[in-house]
Design a protein around this motif. Structure first.
Motif, mmCIF file in Angstrom:
data_model
loop_
_atom_site.group_PDB
_atom_site.id
_atom_site.type_symbol
_atom_site.label_atom_id
_atom_site.label_comp_id
_atom_site.label_asym_id
_atom_site.label_seq_id
_atom_site.Cartn_x
_atom_site.Cartn_y
_atom_site.Cartn_z
ATOM 1 N N ASP A 242 28.436 72.574 22.332
ATOM 2 C CA ASP A 242 29.532 71.812 21.912
ATOM 3 C C ASP A 242 30.316 72.584 21.324
ATOM 4 O O ASP A 242 31.039 71.810 20.968
ATOM 5 N N ASP A 243 30.674 73.740 21.562
ATOM 6 C CA ASP A 243 31.993 74.168 20.896
ATOM 7 C C ASP A 243 33.248 73.988 21.932
ATOM 8 O O ASP A 243 33.105 74.604 23.253
ATOM 9 N N SER A 244 33.998 73.261 20.477
ATOM 10 C CA SER A 244 35.406 73.054 21.204
ATOM 11 C C SER A 244 36.629 73.654 21.242
ATOM 12 O O SER A 244 37.652 72.937 21.043
ATOM 13 N N THR A 245 36.183 74.410 19.322
ATOM 14 C CA THR A 245 37.224 75.552 19.246
ATOM 15 C C THR A 245 37.491 77.080 20.225
ATOM 16 O O THR A 245 36.545 77.475 20.656
ATOM 17 N N ALA A 246 38.771 76.869 20.469
ATOM 18 C CA ALA A 246 39.343 77.953 21.246
ATOM 19 C C ALA A 246 39.279 79.196 20.354
ATOM 20 O O ALA A 246 39.525 79.437 19.353
ATOM 21 N N PRO A 247 38.928 80.205 21.074
ATOM 22 C CA PRO A 247 39.082 82.204 20.039
ATOM 23 C C PRO A 247 40.551 81.752 18.664
ATOM 24 O O PRO A 247 41.601 81.311 19.487
ATOM 25 N N GLU A 248 40.623 82.756 18.274
ATOM 26 C CA GLU A 248 41.283 83.433 17.268
ATOM 27 C C GLU A 248 41.904 84.675 18.271
ATOM 28 O O GLU A 248 40.926 85.709 17.851
ATOM 29 N N THR A 249 42.982 84.838 18.324
ATOM 30 C CA THR A 249 43.743 86.188 18.825
ATOM 31 C C THR A 249 44.866 86.574 18.002
ATOM 32 O O THR A 249 45.331 85.986 16.782
ATOM 33 N N SER A 250 44.903 87.722 18.544
ATOM 34 C CA SER A 250 45.887 88.850 17.173
ATOM 35 C C SER A 250 45.861 89.616 17.749
ATOM 36 O O SER A 250 46.059 90.532 18.863
ATOM 37 N N ALA A 251 47.565 90.863 17.765
ATOM 38 C CA ALA A 251 48.122 91.712 18.178
ATOM 39 C C ALA A 251 48.719 92.486 17.443
ATOM 40 O O ALA A 251 49.361 92.432 17.126
ATOM 41 N N SER A 274 38.392 86.716 18.430
ATOM 42 C CA SER A 274 37.245 86.748 17.909
ATOM 43 C C SER A 274 36.674 85.160 18.326
ATOM 44 O O SER A 274 37.930 84.284 18.417
ATOM 45 N N ASP A 275 35.834 85.055 18.446
ATOM 46 C CA ASP A 275 35.297 83.819 18.425
ATOM 47 C C ASP A 275 33.966 82.693 17.888
ATOM 48 O O ASP A 275 33.030 83.853 18.082
ATOM 49 N N THR A 276 33.939 81.695 16.832
ATOM 50 C CA THR A 276 32.707 82.094 15.843
ATOM 51 C C THR A 276 31.439 81.216 16.371
ATOM 52 O O THR A 276 30.968 80.747 16.188
ATOM 53 N N THR A 308 58.838 91.573 25.983
ATOM 54 C CA THR A 308 57.409 90.617 25.523
ATOM 55 C C THR A 308 55.929 91.122 25.698
ATOM 56 O O THR A 308 56.388 90.667 27.304
ATOM 57 N N VAL A 309 54.587 91.302 25.060
ATOM 58 C CA VAL A 309 53.769 90.772 25.729
ATOM 59 C C VAL A 309 52.959 89.702 25.551
ATOM 60 O O VAL A 309 52.913 89.270 23.937
ATOM 61 N N ARG A 310 52.851 89.047 26.339
ATOM 62 C CA ARG A 310 52.152 87.601 25.547
ATOM 63 C C ARG A 310 50.882 87.772 26.296
ATOM 64 O O ARG A 310 49.812 88.633 26.911
ATOM 65 N N TYR A 311 49.689 86.885 25.925
ATOM 66 C CA TYR A 311 47.900 87.323 25.263
ATOM 67 C C TYR A 311 47.484 86.224 24.958
ATOM 68 O O TYR A 311 48.093 85.459 24.262
ATOM 69 N N ARG A 312 46.498 85.724 25.688
ATOM 70 C CA ARG A 312 45.721 84.544 25.206
ATOM 71 C C ARG A 312 44.184 85.179 25.588
ATOM 72 O O ARG A 312 43.334 86.432 25.715
#
Length: 730
Positions: A242-251, A274-276, A308-312
């Motif tokens: 039932d995971d509906s939360t997207a991961p946390e990202t950083s660079a 990261s994704d809990t 510019t470097v984009r990420y997801r």
């Protein structure tokens, strides 16, 4: 650090040359007919084991491959060797093999050699000191014919599957191989996807990324046959969640940057997620408006300009993180500084009518660097001595002709060619007399007895110890003491010493025993400071010794490398060897040298190609090393056998002359420094190097009752000067 590593690697390569490591055909060069089997050894950063090595082989022709490269995991440039031992009767001795491999060598660390193996066992190891534990045994059996059949490889995929056959959460791929051709399986390799690199298989491969996958695999046998590539294809799906939360990202952006914050030549973008909940499945990036690409390693951007470097990121439940970005600028590196500094010099002082400086001269050295990096350091050398750091004008006040050499280095590492200035200093009244001997020790030492009195310069420009002159052949101690009394009485009148100091020097003179029967008789000069006496010595190996105008010899001032200066005129059995040595290492470095005794004739010896190790392994080296770090054997140690710590050695100030006496009687060794016994060692037989060396011949009859005398040159940064070398048979 890099410079130290390069120096250290260069010193090891020179040592291995002395050890007789043989050059072998390199990969890519023309070879003989292909051998029936290929045996591969690999090495990396480890110093206690090879990364891989064969255990068995079949008799006959074979290609030996030894690789020590970045591809096998060597990230430090550490050299390693592969050596087959031929001196142990328990193992085969018909293969002469010594390979030195370094990731930075011309072959990139990969070398090959053609050999012929016979049934039995071969013992191999690494010859670099401290790496003796890298060793093993190769067992060779009778061949049953040429192996031309490739092994058979198979795969088994396991894990929890859903009704559609997809693996839930992850899949584990186990690989297997068999070889019916006789030589046996050597290794299995695998690659994930079409573009993935081949990797050694050591354990089941776990794939937990959601999506369709293809794992390719192949196997090699010990004869070099490779199986046809196969693959296992499967799909991994995420567990129900039932995971509906997207991961946390950083660079983060890293690299060398200028004062404006722009990155010089390259910027590296590192993305993390990261994704809990269900866990991170994929990370993607895009440069500018470019297409999204899988992120597998930090992204390096070299192109000059703004970026510019984009990420997801996407988790295993299909949730996609909002797009983020980092912005930065890359600029070109400034032009490299390849021009050394410009140096200048001036000499000041009062001159007489002949142009000589009266009482002293003041030498000022300057340096400028107009090419951006700036001056890093200035160095000078007085009268052929070692280069020292220049921080203030140099005052030269000893009468005589002098030459000051000077040079400068900028922050880019460019060193200006050495230049010189020559001048003469004279006394203000009458010329200083010639001193009976040259003695710059800090205290007055009579014979081997230290009086504790400061060895200061007297009114006639000689030091106290130079006036006492304890090396003359005195026929009786009474005459010597009369001479000392006369010198001390004059110094008392001049106010150079006081009554307490006079009494201390007289006491040292009595305790020295100079003039008593047996004290001065029988010593023969091996080197007396003249070119004629030096010509009787012979240099072998690397490095060099140079003769100085003051009658001293200095090691390693011009030629790098390890080597030995030895006296081949005759052997000595029981003897007393006396000499003086001084630490002349440049800058803040320290001396490293030694005195070799009782070693056999260097030429026509089984180890003639490494003469210094003939002296070490078949004789004894009495160490000269006051450095607090580095080798565990300090001054006075019997190298490899009997240690003396810095406290026991009695360190003297750098640039100070040390008296050394080495007495060898039977198999009893005594080492005196400045009159103090700092080490005794009994060569009882059966002893080994500590830590052990695999190539130590031992002491059971091979450390001789007589042999030759030699001096070690260790390198251009470990400079030592010697003088007044003399010996007496006991």
């Amino acid at each position: 650090m890099i410079r130290h590593r390069r120096v250290w690697a260069a010193l090891l390569a020179a040592l291995l040359m002395l050890l007789g490591v043989q050059a072998l055909p390199a990969a890519g060069q023309p070879e003989k007919e292909a051998a029936d089997q290929v045996l591969t050894w690999t090495a990396g950063n480890d110093i206690d084991t090879y990364l891989s090595a064969p255990r068995t082989a079949v008799a006959g022709a074979a290609t030996i491959v030894f690789e020590n490269s970045t591809a096998t995991g060597n990230t430090t440039g550490m050299p390693h060797t592969l050596t087959f031992v031929t001196s142990d009767p328990e193992f085969n001795s018909d293969v002469q093999l010594n390979i030195l491999a370094n990731p930075n060598d011309a072959q990139g660390g990969k070398h090959t050699a053609q050999v012929t193996l016979t049934p039995g066992r071969y013992f191999y190891h690494c010859t670099i000191p401290g790496h003796g534990q890298m060793q093993g045994i190769l067992t060779v059996t009778e061949g049953t014919g040429e192996d031309t059949t490739a092994p058979e490889a198979s795969a088994h995929v396991s894990g929890t599957q859903n009704t559609q056959g997809a693996y839930v959460g992850s899949a584990s791929v186990a690989l297997h191989a068999t070889d019916e051709g006789g030589s046996g399986v050597d290794r299995i390799e695998y690659a994930i996807g079409e573009a993935g690199a081949w990797q050694p298989y050591t354990a089941p491969v776990v794939v937990d990324q959601v999506g369709s996958h293809r794992v390719r695999y192949r196997a090699f046998d010990k004869a070099g046959n490779v199986s046809a590539e196969k693959s296992a294809e499967f799909t991994v799906v995420a567990p129900q969640s039932d995971d509906s939360t997207a991961p946390e990202t950083s660079a983060t952006v890293s690299g060398e940057h200028d004062a404006d914050g722009a990155y010089i030549d390259m910027a590296t973008v590192t993305v993390s997620a990261s994704d809990t909940g269900s866990g991170v499945n994929t990370i993607e990036y895009a440069v500018g408006s470019g297409a999204w690409q899988p992120y597998t390693a930090p992204v390096m951007v070299h192109q000059v300009g703004e970026h510019t470097v984009r990420y997801r990121a996407t988790d295993k439940a299909g949730n996609v993180a909002a797009e983020k970005s980092v912005r930065f600028t890359v600029v070109a590196a400034p032009p490299q500084d390849t021009t050394p500094p410009v140096t200048g010099v001036s000499v000041e002082g009062t001159k007489n009518s002949a142009g000589a400086y009266v009482n002293g001269a003041r030498v000022t050295v300057t340096a400028t660097d107009a090419h951006g990096s700036g001056v890093e350091r200035i160095e000078y050398s007085l009268d052929g001595g070692p280069y020292l750091a220049y921080s203030a004008p140099v005052v030269v006040d000893r009468a005589g002709a002098h030459t000051v050499a000077y040079r400068a280095t900028d922050k880019a590492g460019n060193t200006a060619a050495a230049r010189t200035v020559t001048f003469t200093v004279v006394s203000g009244q009458v010329p200083a007399p010639d001193c009976p001997e040259y003695d710059e020790r800090s205290t007055v030492i009579v014979g081997t007895v230290d009086s504790g009195v400061r060895n200061r310069v007297t009114d006639n420009r000689c030091r106290i110890g130079e006036l006492i002159e304890d090396e003359r052949e005195w026929t009786s101690q009474a005459l010597f003491l009369k001479h000392v009394t006369s010198v001390l009485d004059d110094l008392l009148k001049e106010g150079v010493i006081d009554q307490r100091e006079s009494k201390a020097i007289r006491k040292a003179a009595r305790q020295s025993g100079i003039g008593t029967p047996g004290q001065t008789e029988g010593y023969r000069a091996l080197f007396d400071g003249t070119a004629e006496s030096l010509a009787k010595w012979q240099h072998v190996g690397g490095g060099s010794f140079g003769l100085n105008p003051d009658g001293t010899i200095t090691s390693g001032t011009t030629t790098p490398g390890l080597g030995m200066l030895w006296f081949p005129q005759r052997k000595y059995g029981d003897f007393s060897l006396k000499l003086q040595w001084r630490d002349d290492a440049p800058g803040t470095g320290n001396a490293n040298s030694g005195v070799f005794v009782r070693f056999p004739w260097v030429h026509d010896h089984p180890e003639e190609s490494r003469p210094e190790w003939v002296a070490i392994k078949y004789g004894h080296e009495v160490q000269v090393l006051d450095r607090p770090d580095g080798d565990m054997y300090k001054t006075g140690s019997l190298y490899g056998f009997d240690r003396v710590g810095l406290a026991g050695a009695g360190v003297t100030q750098k640039g100070t002359w040390n008296d050394y006496e080495i007495r060898v009687e039977g198999q009893h060794y005594s080492v005196f420094r400045n009159g103090v016994l700092i080490n005794e060692f009994d060569n009882t037989g059966g002893q080994e190097f500590s830590p052990p060396r695999s190539d130590d011949p031992g002491t059971d009859g091979r450390r001789f009752a007589s042999g030759y005398i030699g001096l070690q040159v260790h390198g251009t940064t470990d400079v030592v000067s010697f003088r007044d070398i003399r010996i007496k048979d006991l």
